[in-house]
Design a protein around this motif. Structure first.
Motif, PDB file in Angstrom:
ATOM      1  N   ARG A 212      -2.803   2.809   8.534  1.00 57.62           N
ATOM      2  CA  ARG A 212      -2.557   2.714   7.092  1.00 57.62           C
ATOM      3  C   ARG A 212      -1.785   1.437   6.758  1.00 57.62           C
ATOM      4  NH1 ARG A 212      -2.050   8.995   5.066  1.00 57.62           N
ATOM      5  NH2 ARG A 212      -3.734   9.757   6.410  1.00 57.62           N
ATOM      6  N   ILE A 213      -2.272   0.325   7.273  1.00 53.41           N
ATOM      7  CA  ILE A 213      -1.541  -0.934   7.179  1.00 53.41           C
ATOM      8  C   ILE A 213      -2.251  -1.969   6.325  1.00 53.41           C
ATOM      9  CG2 ILE A 213      -0.273  -0.637   9.331  1.00 53.41           C
ATOM     10  CD1 ILE A 213      -2.422  -2.255  10.752  1.00 53.41           C
ATOM     11  N   ARG A 214      -3.393  -1.596   5.761  1.00 57.16           N
ATOM     12  CA  ARG A 214      -4.054  -2.441   4.764  1.00 57.16           C
ATOM     13  C   ARG A 214      -4.315  -1.597   3.526  1.00 57.16           C
ATOM     14  NH1 ARG A 214      -9.143  -5.142   7.627  1.00 57.16           N
ATOM     15  NH2 ARG A 214      -9.564  -5.756   5.462  1.00 57.16           N
ATOM     16  N   PRO A 215      -4.160  -2.165   2.346  1.00 59.62           N
ATOM     17  CA  PRO A 215      -4.343  -1.380   1.130  1.00 59.62           C
ATOM     18  C   PRO A 215      -5.767  -0.843   1.015  1.00 59.62           C
ATOM     19  CG  PRO A 215      -3.249  -3.465   0.656  1.00 59.62           C
ATOM     20  CD  PRO A 215      -3.739  -3.545   2.068  1.00 59.62           C
ATOM     21  N   ASN A 216      -5.876   0.396   0.558  1.00 62.04           N
ATOM     22  CA  ASN A 216      -7.159   1.007   0.241  1.00 62.04           C
ATOM     23  C   ASN A 216      -7.121   1.433  -1.228  1.00 62.04           C
ATOM     24  OD1 ASN A 216      -5.406   3.176   0.352  1.00 62.04           O
ATOM     25  ND2 ASN A 216      -6.838   4.524   1.401  1.00 62.04           N
ATOM     26  N   LYS A 217      -8.125   2.183  -1.655  1.00 60.93           N
ATOM     27  CA  LYS A 217      -8.173   2.635  -3.052  1.00 60.93           C
ATOM     28  C   LYS A 217      -6.946   3.480  -3.394  1.00 60.93           C
ATOM     29  CE  LYS A 217     -12.234   3.857  -4.508  1.00 60.93           C
ATOM     30  NZ  LYS A 217     -12.569   2.735  -5.436  1.00 60.93           N
ATOM     31  N   GLY A 218      -6.493   4.301  -2.447  1.00 63.12           N
ATOM     32  CA  GLY A 218      -5.315   5.127  -2.689  1.00 63.12           C
ATOM     33  C   GLY A 218      -4.065   4.301  -2.931  1.00 63.12           C
ATOM     34  N   ALA A 219      -3.909   3.208  -2.188  1.00 68.42           N
ATOM     35  CA  ALA A 219      -2.731   2.349  -2.371  1.00 68.42           C
ATOM     36  C   ALA A 219      -2.739   1.696  -3.746  1.00 68.42           C
ATOM     37  CB  ALA A 219      -2.682   1.287  -1.276  1.00 68.42           C
ATOM     38  N   ALA A 220      -3.905   1.199  -4.163  1.00 72.40           N
ATOM     39  CA  ALA A 220      -4.002   0.586  -5.490  1.00 72.40           C
ATOM     40  C   ALA A 220      -3.719   1.615  -6.579  1.00 72.40           C
ATOM     41  CB  ALA A 220      -5.385  -0.024  -5.685  1.00 72.40           C
ATOM     42  N   THR A 221      -4.195   2.836  -6.399  1.00 67.23           N
ATOM     43  CA  THR A 221      -3.960   3.892  -7.377  1.00 67.23           C
ATOM     44  C   THR A 221      -2.479   4.241  -7.441  1.00 67.23           C
ATOM     45  OG1 THR A 221      -6.157   4.768  -6.841  1.00 67.23           O
ATOM     46  CG2 THR A 221      -4.702   6.192  -8.110  1.00 67.23           C
ATOM     47  N   ALA A 222      -1.825   4.320  -6.285  1.00 68.66           N
ATOM     48  CA  ALA A 222      -0.403   4.669  -6.239  1.00 68.66           C
ATOM     49  C   ALA A 222       0.450   3.613  -6.922  1.00 68.66           C
ATOM     50  CB  ALA A 222       0.038   4.848  -4.789  1.00 68.66           C
ATOM     51  N   LEU A 223       0.184   2.331  -6.646  1.00 67.06           N
ATOM     52  CA  LEU A 223       0.965   1.278  -7.285  1.00 67.06           C
ATOM     53  C   LEU A 223       0.647   1.190  -8.774  1.00 67.06           C
ATOM     54  CD1 LEU A 223       3.076  -0.912  -6.925  1.00 67.06           C
ATOM     55  CD2 LEU A 223       1.260  -2.496  -6.273  1.00 67.06           C
ATOM     56  N   LEU A 224      -0.588   1.493  -9.147  1.00 71.63           N
ATOM     57  CA  LEU A 224      -0.945   1.511 -10.563  1.00 71.63           C
ATOM     58  C   LEU A 224      -0.196   2.628 -11.285  1.00 71.63           C
ATOM     59  CD1 LEU A 224      -2.685   0.307 -12.818  1.00 71.63           C
ATOM     60  CD2 LEU A 224      -4.552   1.817 -12.077  1.00 71.63           C
ATOM     61  N   ALA A 225      -0.062   3.784 -10.657  1.00 68.95           N
ATOM     62  CA  ALA A 225       0.699   4.883 -11.260  1.00 68.95           C
ATOM     63  C   ALA A 225       2.137   4.451 -11.524  1.00 68.95           C
ATOM     64  CB  ALA A 225       0.673   6.111 -10.347  1.00 68.95           C
ATOM     65  N   ARG A 226       2.757   3.809 -10.537  1.00 71.92           N
ATOM     66  CA  ARG A 226       4.137   3.346 -10.712  1.00 71.92           C
ATOM     67  C   ARG A 226       4.232   2.295 -11.812  1.00 71.92           C
ATOM     68  NH1 ARG A 226       7.011  -0.029  -6.081  1.00 71.92           N
ATOM     69  NH2 ARG A 226       6.632   1.821  -4.782  1.00 71.92           N
ATOM     70  N   THR A 227       3.284   1.382 -11.828  1.00 71.31           N
ATOM     71  CA  THR A 227       3.324   0.315 -12.823  1.00 71.31           C
ATOM     72  C   THR A 227       3.152   0.869 -14.232  1.00 71.31           C
ATOM     73  OG1 THR A 227       2.403  -1.217 -11.183  1.00 71.31           O
ATOM     74  CG2 THR A 227       2.322  -1.906 -13.481  1.00 71.31           C
ATOM     75  N   TYR A 228       2.238   1.798 -14.424  1.00 74.74           N
ATOM     76  CA  TYR A 228       2.083   2.425 -15.731  1.00 74.74           C
ATOM     77  C   TYR A 228       3.379   3.112 -16.161  1.00 74.74           C
ATOM     78  CZ  TYR A 228      -3.022   1.898 -16.292  1.00 74.74           C
ATOM     79  OH  TYR A 228      -4.301   1.405 -16.488  1.00 74.74           O
ATOM     80  N   LEU A 229       4.051   3.769 -15.231  1.00 77.35           N
ATOM     81  CA  LEU A 229       5.311   4.437 -15.567  1.00 77.35           C
ATOM     82  C   LEU A 229       6.347   3.430 -16.035  1.00 77.35           C
ATOM     83  CD1 LEU A 229       6.809   7.233 -15.456  1.00 77.35           C
ATOM     84  CD2 LEU A 229       7.710   6.462 -13.241  1.00 77.35           C
ATOM     85  N   TYR A 230       6.492   2.342 -15.285  1.00 75.91           N
ATOM     86  CA  TYR A 230       7.470   1.311 -15.631  1.00 75.91           C
ATOM     87  C   TYR A 230       7.101   0.625 -16.944  1.00 75.91           C
ATOM     88  CZ  TYR A 230      10.077   1.254 -11.175  1.00 75.91           C
ATOM     89  OH  TYR A 230      10.875   1.553 -10.107  1.00 75.91           O
ATOM     90  N   ALA A 231       5.814   0.516 -17.228  1.00 77.26           N
ATOM     91  CA  ALA A 231       5.344  -0.184 -18.425  1.00 77.26           C
ATOM     92  C   ALA A 231       5.341   0.711 -19.660  1.00 77.26           C
ATOM     93  CB  ALA A 231       3.947  -0.751 -18.186  1.00 77.26           C
ATOM     94  N   GLY A 232       5.829   1.948 -19.524  1.00 73.39           N
ATOM     95  CA  GLY A 232       5.926   2.832 -20.674  1.00 73.39           C
ATOM     96  C   GLY A 232       4.608   3.477 -21.056  1.00 73.39           C
TER      97      GLY A 232
END
Length: 473
Positions: A212-232
């Motif tokens: 699990r050392i290269r980003p996959n679809k799940g990693a992009a989804t997880a960081l997108l979830a965090r970014t949406y939260l931070y972005a209101g």
């Protein structure tokens, strides 16, 4: 898995050793040997994945120790056990532009962004790469660019948004407003999610069951979830976090396996950075720095702050039992320190990788997103999922908005401590609950710990070298 076989070749072909200014975001296009860097699937893969090795090759880098210890000291988690001026500036939230670590927090993300930008141009232009590999690598490059900008904007606020390789333009670019940077992060992550595959790539096999050392679809989804939260955008954060939580690749480990959460390829891991400098049985740089050399008589260099994180855990919380280490001096004084990573030195084969994204955070992202939408019962369900894994009793808060908010804050505090600055970024992004307009939770909490606290300390200053080399900053 040897994913870095072609790193040296790729790095040379991309001219990554060239540094003409402090904001080194690219080299002239005629120095990029694109025919070499993107001539086949293997070399193209190495051109992108080489950045992971650079991220974790040495200690005290943006992508390992510095993003753990510096924001933790800016917040109320732990402090260095001795006096050290460079650390004290973070502990006191009085960081100077000349601070020796500040430049690394600024320049290294931009170096990785430079590589991502060059790779994106080379990948788009290449006709020698198979469609699946091209899709995966473009997704990885956009993920990495978004990841770096996420930390730049949360550390420094408005920062230059560099999306190309024109050096003459990049080196004099001014600061981009935060909301525009967040928009670019979201755009990159949405595109990355669309291009990445469900599995974890292994070499040029883009939808494999690799480490699990290269980003996959799940990693992009997880960081997108965090970014949406931070972005209101809590409604969108909830959707993305739910997608990760429902993904069968990931699960919370049981209470009986708390010591296994941070092992390499843990089922809770969404993205980790591989250990690449393992001389003497070293695993993670975080473990190497934090864990005392002797667990019985050694000294903890970074100690939890009494009356703050030291005392934040409820009785019976297994996170305190398994993720907090304890050293008792000859005088009978007990010091506590972060102990999520267990391997300091002499552990072979490597057992731990640096954890970047994991499932526990996604439950807490969704809990906060639901709270922000007034979905208190559903937020409570997510909080209780995390509490139950920690061996704690379940909460029953009803429609008490303040109680739900406090529970979200508490669980984020004790679940995510000493990981990538979560506590600090929470304090600086949450509004004050004391009714003072324009203030943050940092203003509520930190003055009692730090008498010299000032509200503008939620941003780091730009490094002196950066402003000297680029007057538009």
């Amino acid at each position: 898995m040897k994913i870095f076989k072609y790193i040296a070749l790729a790095c040379m072909s991309l001219g990554l050793c060239a540094c003409e200014s402090y904001l080194d975001v690219g080299v002239p296009k005629d120095e990029v040997a694109s025919g070499l860097a993107f001539s086949d699937d293997k070399v193209a893969t190495a051109s992108v994945t080489g950045v992971y090795a650079r991220m974790n090759q040495l200690n005290y880098q943006f992508a390992n120790v510095l993003s753990m210890v510096l924001p933790a000291m800016e917040a109320d988690e732990f402090a260095y056990a001795a006096q050290y001026a460079a650390y004290d500036e973070y502990k006191n939230n009085a960081v100077l532009p000349s601070n020796q670590f500040l430049g690394t927090l600024w320049s290294q993300p931009y170096q990785y962004i430079a590589q991502a930008n060059m790779c994106l141009e080379g990948l788009e232009a290449s006709t020698a790469i198979s469609p699946q590999v091209k899709s995966q690598l473009i997704g990885e490059a956009k993920f990495l660019r978004a990841f770096c900008y996420f930390y730049l904007v949360n550390n420094f606020g408005a920062v230059p948004l560099i999306l190309g390789t024109n050096v003459s333009e990049n080196n004099v670019k001014g600061r981009t407003p935060e909301d525009e940077v967040y928009t670019a992060i979201i755009d990159d992550l949405k595109d990355a999610k669309a291009k990445l595959f469900d599995g974890y790539p292994s070499g040029t096999d883009v939808d494999a069951t690799g480490e699990r050392i290269r980003p996959n679809k799940g990693a992009a989804t997880a960081l997108l979830a965090r970014t949406y939260l931070y972005a209101g955008k809590p409604d969108l954060a909830e959707i993305e976090a739910t997608e990760v939580i429902n993904n069968p690749l990931y699960k919370l480990l049981p209470t009986t396996a708390m010591d296994d959460v941070f092992l390499k390829n843990s089922e809770e891991a969404i993205w980790q950075i591989q250990a690449v400098n393992t001389a003497g049985g070293r695993n993670t740089w975080e473990g190497f720095l934090i864990i005392p050399a002797n667990l019985e008589t050694g000294t903890a260099l970074f100690r939890l702050i009494p009356n703050y994180l030291y005392d934040a855990f409820e009785s019976g919380d297994e996170r305190h039992e398994h993720w907090v280490g304890k050293i008792t001096t000859a005088a009978g004084v007990t010091h506590k320190y972060p102990y999520k990573y267990k391997a300091r030195f002499g552990v072979t084969p490597v057992a731990e990788y640096t954890m970047v994204l994991r499932l526990g955070e996604q439950y807490l992202i969704r809990a906060e997103a639901r709270y922000n939408q007034g979905k208190y019962a559903e937020a409570e369900d997510d909080i209780n999922t995390v509490r139950q894994r920690a061996g704690l009793s379940l909460l029953s808060l009803g429609n008490d908005a303040d109680a739900v908010r406090e529970a979200v804050e508490q669980e984020r505090r004790v679940e995510l401590f000493a990981e990538w600055g979560h506590r600090w970024y929470d304090l600086r992004r949450w509004p004050s609950v004391n009714g003072t307009a324009g203030k943050t939770r940092a203003d509520d909490i930190l003055p009692a710990l730090k008498p010299g606290w000032q509200s503008n300390a939620i941003y780091l200053p730009l490094p002196q070298e950066a402003t000297m080399s680029n007057p538009n900053l």
